[in-house]
Design an enzyme around this catalytic site. Sequence first.
Site: not given
Length: 281
Positions: A2-3
């Site tokens: 996750p960014e």
Amino acid sequence: MPELPEVEVCRMGIAPELLGREIRAVVIRAPRLRHEIPPALRELLPGCLIVDVRRRGKYLLIDCRRGNGKGGVEGTLIVHLGMSGNLRFVPSELPPEKHDHFDLVLPDQILRFADPRRFGVILWHPGPPAAVAAHPLIAVLGVEPLAGDFTAAWLHQALARRQAPVKPVLMDGHLVVGIGNIYASESLFRAGISPLRAASRISRLRCGVLVDAVRETLSAAIAAGGSSIRDYVHSDGGAGCFQIQAGVYDRAGQNCLRCGGTVRQIRQAGRSSYYCPGCQH
DNA sequence: ATTCCCTCCTGCGCGC
DNA sequence: TGCGCGCAGGAGGGAA
């Protein structure tokens, strides 16, 4: 995984299923993630309605409320996916697997949090939705790269006193949130700026180019992930993340898609960076 | 204040 | 095939 784009895609995917729903129960299995999941959630959350699902940087903010006045509950569930976390809906009664650490039990299904590396965060901050901004993890966060205050002028002054290479600076969440190791490399490639360049030595003009590049890179990733939101949240959480062909990330030794040169991999502040020496200066 | 290094964890791919 | 090693999308904390 996750960014910012992955977290935003996750938010968009789960929000419609959560808004207005009642939390029936909470199951906590992990001894601890980055922090211990507050055991009090087991008493606080049941009976609460979910009134909003927001994002700040890479944090998901789930606003909950039950009743009002004395005896009521109001607060925000702070969720961070860390390096390996994901949220997905599973059928009620589906047995948990090894790394399924947390369940939000809804009337018809379960929102299940899994995180093998346990760098994630699940915390609670009491008070109205606006109060969570004062939480120590949230209060220190920098500007939102997709918001209006992320401008060339702002970035130029923010970088002015940073002598470090721009790539790790771009990843500093105290300055700008949401830009992780992949999108830092991708944004600099799009902007034609070397990850090695000292942050303070980027002109105002090129700061504008970089601002646009970051915006476009993140927006394109969200748009690509958004096309498979259902798959994303309902399956293993892996789909929707790499829909976009990376320009340089994880392409060491391969040909640059723009100039045909060779993509190079280097190490900066303990993280891999990828860039094209021919396109980026 | 800025910057680098280490750390928290598990899993995977690689070379031997 | 098995084993050890290095690396992985984050980020806080301590040290220089």
